[in-house]
Design a protein around this motif. Structure first.
Motif, PDB file in Angstrom:
ATOM      1  N   ARG A   1      35.270  25.336  35.151  1.00  0.00           N
ATOM      2  CA  ARG A   1      34.553  26.209  35.785  1.00  0.00           C
ATOM      3  C   ARG A   1      35.703  27.297  36.347  1.00  0.00           C
ATOM      4  O   ARG A   1      35.853  28.339  36.913  1.00  0.00           O
ATOM      5  CB  ARG A   1      33.847  25.707  36.656  1.00  0.00           C
ATOM      6  CG  ARG A   1      33.043  26.653  37.363  1.00  0.00           C
ATOM      7  CD  ARG A   1      31.292  25.947  39.107  1.00  0.00           C
ATOM      8  NE  ARG A   1      32.340  24.882  39.354  1.00  0.00           N
ATOM      9  CZ  ARG A   1      32.605  25.189  40.459  1.00  0.00           C
ATOM     10  NH1 ARG A   1      32.088  26.208  41.053  1.00  0.00           N
ATOM     11  NH2 ARG A   1      32.605  24.548  41.230  1.00  0.00           N
ATOM     12  N   PHE A   2      36.928  25.885  37.492  1.00  0.00           N
ATOM     13  CA  PHE A   2      37.629  26.878  38.019  1.00  0.00           C
ATOM     14  C   PHE A   2      38.155  27.528  37.211  1.00  0.00           C
ATOM     15  O   PHE A   2      38.692  29.055  37.892  1.00  0.00           O
ATOM     16  CB  PHE A   2      38.252  26.579  39.281  1.00  0.00           C
ATOM     17  CG  PHE A   2      38.054  25.583  40.645  1.00  0.00           C
ATOM     18  CD1 PHE A   2      37.452  27.007  41.470  1.00  0.00           C
ATOM     19  CD2 PHE A   2      37.712  24.452  40.944  1.00  0.00           C
ATOM     20  CE1 PHE A   2      37.215  26.665  42.121  1.00  0.00           C
ATOM     21  CE2 PHE A   2      36.507  24.111  42.043  1.00  0.00           C
ATOM     22  CZ  PHE A   2      36.293  25.233  42.716  1.00  0.00           C
ATOM     23  N   LEU A   3      38.769  27.256  35.959  1.00  0.00           N
ATOM     24  CA  LEU A   3      39.860  28.177  35.005  1.00  0.00           C
ATOM     25  C   LEU A   3      39.093  29.375  34.167  1.00  0.00           C
ATOM     26  O   LEU A   3      39.885  30.432  34.320  1.00  0.00           O
ATOM     27  CB  LEU A   3      39.696  27.315  33.733  1.00  0.00           C
ATOM     28  CG  LEU A   3      41.170  26.182  34.350  1.00  0.00           C
ATOM     29  CD1 LEU A   3      40.945  25.523  33.025  1.00  0.00           C
ATOM     30  CD2 LEU A   3      42.261  26.895  34.888  1.00  0.00           C
ATOM     31  N   VAL A   4      37.919  29.593  34.746  1.00  0.00           N
ATOM     32  CA  VAL A   4      36.902  30.068  33.771  1.00  0.00           C
ATOM     33  C   VAL A   4      36.941  31.518  35.132  1.00  0.00           C
ATOM     34  O   VAL A   4      37.144  33.019  34.758  1.00  0.00           O
ATOM     35  CB  VAL A   4      35.601  29.953  33.288  1.00  0.00           C
ATOM     36  CG1 VAL A   4      34.585  31.364  33.568  1.00  0.00           C
ATOM     37  CG2 VAL A   4      35.535  28.863  32.325  1.00  0.00           C
ATOM     38  N   GLN A   5      36.809  31.302  36.227  1.00  0.00           N
ATOM     39  CA  GLN A   5      37.269  31.773  37.384  1.00  0.00           C
ATOM     40  C   GLN A   5      37.871  32.737  37.679  1.00  0.00           C
ATOM     41  O   GLN A   5      38.309  33.837  37.674  1.00  0.00           O
ATOM     42  CB  GLN A   5      36.384  31.379  38.288  1.00  0.00           C
ATOM     43  CG  GLN A   5      35.504  30.889  38.828  1.00  0.00           C
ATOM     44  CD  GLN A   5      34.806  29.915  40.070  1.00  0.00           C
ATOM     45  OE1 GLN A   5      35.769  30.044  41.113  1.00  0.00           O
ATOM     46  NE2 GLN A   5      34.040  29.229  40.398  1.00  0.00           N
ATOM     47  N   ALA A   6      39.539  32.220  37.103  1.00  0.00           N
ATOM     48  CA  ALA A   6      40.878  32.534  37.395  1.00  0.00           C
ATOM     49  C   ALA A   6      40.480  33.533  36.445  1.00  0.00           C
ATOM     50  O   ALA A   6      41.593  34.753  36.592  1.00  0.00           O
ATOM     51  CB  ALA A   6      41.798  31.694  37.231  1.00  0.00           C
ATOM     52  N   ASN A   7      39.978  33.208  34.594  1.00  0.00           N
ATOM     53  CA  ASN A   7      40.224  34.780  34.315  1.00  0.00           C
ATOM     54  C   ASN A   7      39.059  35.750  34.143  1.00  0.00           C
ATOM     55  O   ASN A   7      39.936  36.772  34.264  1.00  0.00           O
ATOM     56  CB  ASN A   7      40.036  33.404  32.936  1.00  0.00           C
ATOM     57  CG  ASN A   7      41.167  32.874  32.434  1.00  0.00           C
ATOM     58  OD1 ASN A   7      41.743  33.014  31.766  1.00  0.00           O
ATOM     59  ND2 ASN A   7      39.844  31.440  31.236  1.00  0.00           N
ATOM     60  N   ALA A   8      37.860  35.780  35.050  1.00  0.00           N
ATOM     61  CA  ALA A   8      37.710  36.574  35.343  1.00  0.00           C
ATOM     62  C   ALA A   8      38.057  37.204  36.607  1.00  0.00           C
ATOM     63  O   ALA A   8      37.626  38.694  36.136  1.00  0.00           O
ATOM     64  CB  ALA A   8      36.169  36.009  36.034  1.00  0.00           C
ATOM     65  N   ARG A   9      38.988  36.360  37.602  1.00  0.00           N
ATOM     66  CA  ARG A   9      39.408  37.095  38.508  1.00  0.00           C
ATOM     67  C   ARG A   9      40.756  38.220  37.555  1.00  0.00           C
ATOM     68  O   ARG A   9      41.156  39.868  38.237  1.00  0.00           O
ATOM     69  CB  ARG A   9      40.115  36.786  39.122  1.00  0.00           C
ATOM     70  CG  ARG A   9      39.167  36.201  40.332  1.00  0.00           C
ATOM     71  CD  ARG A   9      39.470  35.659  41.413  1.00  0.00           C
ATOM     72  NE  ARG A   9      38.057  35.309  42.605  1.00  0.00           N
ATOM     73  CZ  ARG A   9      37.645  36.261  43.566  1.00  0.00           C
ATOM     74  NH1 ARG A   9      38.031  37.333  43.234  1.00  0.00           N
ATOM     75  NH2 ARG A   9      36.625  35.295  43.994  1.00  0.00           N
ATOM     76  N   GLU A  10      41.494  38.645  36.832  1.00  0.00           N
ATOM     77  CA  GLU A  10      42.267  38.445  36.483  1.00  0.00           C
ATOM     78  C   GLU A  10      41.817  39.978  35.665  1.00  0.00           C
ATOM     79  O   GLU A  10      42.127  40.658  35.246  1.00  0.00           O
ATOM     80  CB  GLU A  10      42.684  38.069  34.972  1.00  0.00           C
ATOM     81  CG  GLU A  10      44.069  36.409  35.523  1.00  0.00           C
ATOM     82  CD  GLU A  10      44.514  35.929  34.320  1.00  0.00           C
ATOM     83  OE1 GLU A  10      45.628  35.644  34.631  1.00  0.00           O
ATOM     84  OE2 GLU A  10      44.526  35.065  33.659  1.00  0.00           O
ATOM     85  N   LEU A  11      40.405  39.420  34.687  1.00  0.00           N
ATOM     86  CA  LEU A  11      40.326  40.624  33.318  1.00  0.00           C
ATOM     87  C   LEU A  11      39.242  41.714  34.562  1.00  0.00           C
ATOM     88  O   LEU A  11      39.393  43.064  34.974  1.00  0.00           O
ATOM     89  CB  LEU A  11      38.801  39.774  33.457  1.00  0.00           C
ATOM     90  CG  LEU A  11      37.757  41.247  32.184  1.00  0.00           C
ATOM     91  CD1 LEU A  11      38.646  41.844  31.224  1.00  0.00           C
ATOM     92  CD2 LEU A  11      36.192  40.329  31.705  1.00  0.00           C
ATOM     93  N   ALA A  12      38.879  41.285  36.152  1.00  0.00           N
ATOM     94  CA  ALA A  12      38.315  42.007  36.992  1.00  0.00           C
ATOM     95  C   ALA A  12      39.301  42.524  37.446  1.00  0.00           C
ATOM     96  O   ALA A  12      39.641  44.169  37.917  1.00  0.00           O
ATOM     97  CB  ALA A  12      37.865  41.312  38.219  1.00  0.00           C
ATOM     98  N   ALA A  13      40.640  42.735  37.777  1.00  0.00           N
ATOM     99  CA  ALA A  13      41.781  42.740  38.185  1.00  0.00           C
ATOM    100  C   ALA A  13      41.877  44.154  37.061  1.00  0.00           C
ATOM    101  O   ALA A  13      43.069  45.283  37.686  1.00  0.00           O
ATOM    102  CB  ALA A  13      42.865  42.119  38.533  1.00  0.00           C
ATOM    103  N   VAL A  14      42.035  43.652  35.553  1.00  0.00           N
ATOM    104  CA  VAL A  14      42.637  44.932  35.036  1.00  0.00           C
ATOM    105  C   VAL A  14      41.862  46.597  34.763  1.00  0.00           C
ATOM    106  O   VAL A  14      42.288  47.669  34.383  1.00  0.00           O
ATOM    107  CB  VAL A  14      42.802  44.488  33.288  1.00  0.00           C
ATOM    108  CG1 VAL A  14      42.584  44.929  32.535  1.00  0.00           C
ATOM    109  CG2 VAL A  14      43.506  43.344  33.308  1.00  0.00           C
ATOM    110  N   LEU A  15      40.259  45.461  35.147  1.00  0.00           N
ATOM    111  CA  LEU A  15      39.384  46.825  34.821  1.00  0.00           C
ATOM    112  C   LEU A  15      39.422  47.419  36.392  1.00  0.00           C
ATOM    113  O   LEU A  15      38.747  48.598  37.075  1.00  0.00           O
ATOM    114  CB  LEU A  15      38.023  46.240  34.677  1.00  0.00           C
ATOM    115  CG  LEU A  15      36.866  45.344  33.730  1.00  0.00           C
ATOM    116  CD1 LEU A  15      36.181  44.380  33.390  1.00  0.00           C
ATOM    117  CD2 LEU A  15      37.571  46.690  32.893  1.00  0.00           C
ATOM    118  N   ALA A  16      39.797  46.952  37.255  1.00  0.00           N
ATOM    119  CA  ALA A  16      39.554  48.105  38.670  1.00  0.00           C
ATOM    120  C   ALA A  16      41.348  48.918  38.059  1.00  0.00           C
ATOM    121  O   ALA A  16      41.445  49.748  39.219  1.00  0.00           O
ATOM    122  CB  ALA A  16      40.519  47.143  39.718  1.00  0.00           C
ATOM    123  N   THR A  17      42.151  48.601  36.998  1.00  0.00           N
ATOM    124  CA  THR A  17      43.259  50.006  37.127  1.00  0.00           C
ATOM    125  C   THR A  17      42.782  51.230  36.389  1.00  0.00           C
ATOM    126  O   THR A  17      41.120  51.160  35.842  1.00  0.00           O
ATOM    127  CB  THR A  17      44.580  49.181  35.861  1.00  0.00           C
ATOM    128  OG1 THR A  17      43.662  48.994  34.748  1.00  0.00           O
ATOM    129  CG2 THR A  17      44.615  47.934  36.453  1.00  0.00           C
TER     130      THR A  17
END
Length: 360
Positions: free
Chosen positions: A201-217
Motif C-alpha cells: 500500500r505504501f509503495l502504491v502511494q509512492a507511485n501515486a505521488r510521483e504521478l501527481a508530481a508529473v500531472l502538476a507540470t
C-alpha cells in the motif's frame, strides 16, 4: 562594469547632486520595515544565490538589511542551493547565517554538507535534526537513512526502529522516498513487524505521488511523458524516465534531485568519485551519499557491482538502470580481497515480484 555597479555609481552621483542642492533622497526616507518586506519577498523567490547577492551589493542599505534574520529565515531552497565548485569559507558563513536565523533549508543543506563532505558528524547531524524538528520531510528521511546504516558510527550504532519511526513521519508528510522505504521495510520485516499488504500500500502511494508530481507540470510536458507505449508495456526497452511507472508503459521523468544531494554528488565527483579509501558512494545517481565506514551500504548480492544507502535508492536505480546491467557473478571480493557474505534480502515490487537480491 556590471549593471549593478553602474546602478550604484549613478545612485551616488544622484545623491551627491541632491545633497549639493539641499534636497533629500526619497529612497533613504523609506522605513526599514518596508525595505525588509521587499527583501523578504526577494529572498523567498530568488532563482539562485546570485540573484540575491547582486541585489545586496547595489547599496550599503540593502547590504545591511539583507543580512537581517527575518530576510535570511525566509530564503527559499534555490537561494541556499550552493554549488560544490563554488564552496568557500564565505559560502559556509552565509549558510551558517541562514541556519542561525532559523532557515530550515539552510539547516538541512549545511547539515548534509558538514556530515558527509566535511566529516563533521556531530554538528552536521545536529543541523539535520534541527530541520527535522521543524517537520522538514527530507531531513526526517535523511536521519532515517543515518539510523538504518549507523552512519558516522559503528555497525552496532544502527537503530532500525528509530529509522522506521523517522521514515513513517516523513512518509506522513508526503516524502516519496520515505514512502517507498517504509513500504520495503514493512514487506521485508526490516525494523518493524512484517506486513506485506501494508508495504504494498505504501509503495502504491509512492507511485501515486510521483504521478501527481508529473500531472502538476505544464500540460505539454506531462502529456509527452505519459504517452502510452504498448511496446514498453510488453518489452524491456531502455527509456529515460521514472523507473517505477515505466512498468505500466508510461515514460515519466525521474524526480528532481534535492540541491543538497546534488551538492554531495558534485563534491565527490570532484574528488574523482571516492569519499575515502575503501569507502563507496550510493550507486543511485540522484543520491550522492557516501559511506562513513567500510561495508556500511548494502551491496547487490547478484553482481556485487553496485551498492545503496537505502532500499528506496535500490528500487529507483534497479528500474532506472541496474535491471539492464545486473549479471550474476560466481562470487565477488571487496577492495581488500575479502569475501563479503552477509544475509540476503529479496525486495518485492508493487506487483509482488522479486526484483533484486541485496546484501542485508
Amino acid at each position: 562594469m556590471d549593471f549593478a555597479g553602474e546602478q550604484m555609481v549613478c545612485r551616488k552621483r544622484l545623491k551627491g547632486s541632491l545633497e549639493s542642492r539641499g534636497e533629500s533622497d526619497f529612497f533613504d526616507a523609506l522605513p526599514d520595515d518596508l525595505v525588509l518586506c521587499i527583501l523578504c519577498k526577494l529572498s523567498s523567490t530568488a532563482s539562485c544565490p546570485a540573484d540575491f547577492i547582486n541585489f545586496l551589493i547595489t547599496c550599503k542599505r540593502f547590504n545591511g538589511l539583507g543580512l537581517h534574520s527575518s530576510v535570511l529565515s525566509k530564503a527559499c531552497e534555490k537561494m541556499v542551493a550552493v554549488k560544490a565548485k563554488n564552496w568557500s569559507e564565505s559560502t559556509h558563513r552565509f549558510l551558517k547565517l541562514c541556519a542561525d536565523s532559523g532557515n530550515i533549508e539552510a539547516c538541512y543543506t549545511l547539515g548534509m554538507i558538514r556530515f558527509y563532505c566535511l566529516r563533521n558528524r556531530g554538528s552536521g547531524a545536529s543541523l539535520i535534526a534541527k530541520a527535522a524538528i521543524s517537520s522538514y520531510a527530507p531531513a526526517l528521511y535523511s536521519l532515517a537513512v543515518i539510523q538504518f546504516n549507523g552512519s558516522g558510527g559503528s555497525k552496532n550504532d544502527k537503530d532500525l526502529r528509530a529509522g522506521v519511526a523517522l521514515c513513517a513521519r516523513a512518509a506522513f508528510l508526503g516524502h516519496i522516498d520515505a514512502l517507498r522505504e517504509l513500504g520495503h521495510c514493512l514487506q521485508d520485516g526490516y525494523g518493524v513487524k512484517q506486513n506485506i499488504a501494508d508495504g504494498r500500500r505504501f509503495l502504491v502511494q509512492a507511485n501515486a505521488r510521483e504521478l501527481a508530481a508529473v500531472l502538476a507540470t505544464p500540460a505539454p510536458k506531462a502529456s509527452s511523458w505519459l504517452t502510452w507505449n504498448p511496446l514498453m508495456h510488453h518489452r524491456h526497452i531502455a527509456v529515460t524516465g521514472c523507473p517505477l511507472f515505466s512498468d505500466f508503459g508510461c515514460n515519466v521523468p525521474a524526480p528532481e534531485t534535492h540541491p543538497a544531494n546534488r551538492f554531495l554528488s558534485d563534491w565527490f565527483s570532484r574528488c574523482e568519485g571516492s569519499p575515502g579509501q575503501g569507502l563507496r558512494l550510493c550507486s543511485h545517481s540522484g543520491c550522492g551519499r557516501p559511506e562513513t565506514r567500510r561495508h556500511e551500504f548494502r551491496r547487490c548480492s547478484v553482481c556485487g557491482a553496485v551498492n545503496y544507502c537505502s532500499r528506496a535508492c535500490q528500487a529507483l536505480d534497479w528500474k532506472l538502470r541496474h535491471k539492464a546491467e545486473c549479471a550474476a557473478a560466481e562470487r565477488w571480493l571487496d577492495d581488500a580481497g575479502e569475501i563479503e557474505a552477509n544475509g540476503i534480502a529479496i525486495n518485492i515490487d508493487v506487483n509482488g515480484n522479486a526484483v533484486e537480491a541485496m546484501e542485508s
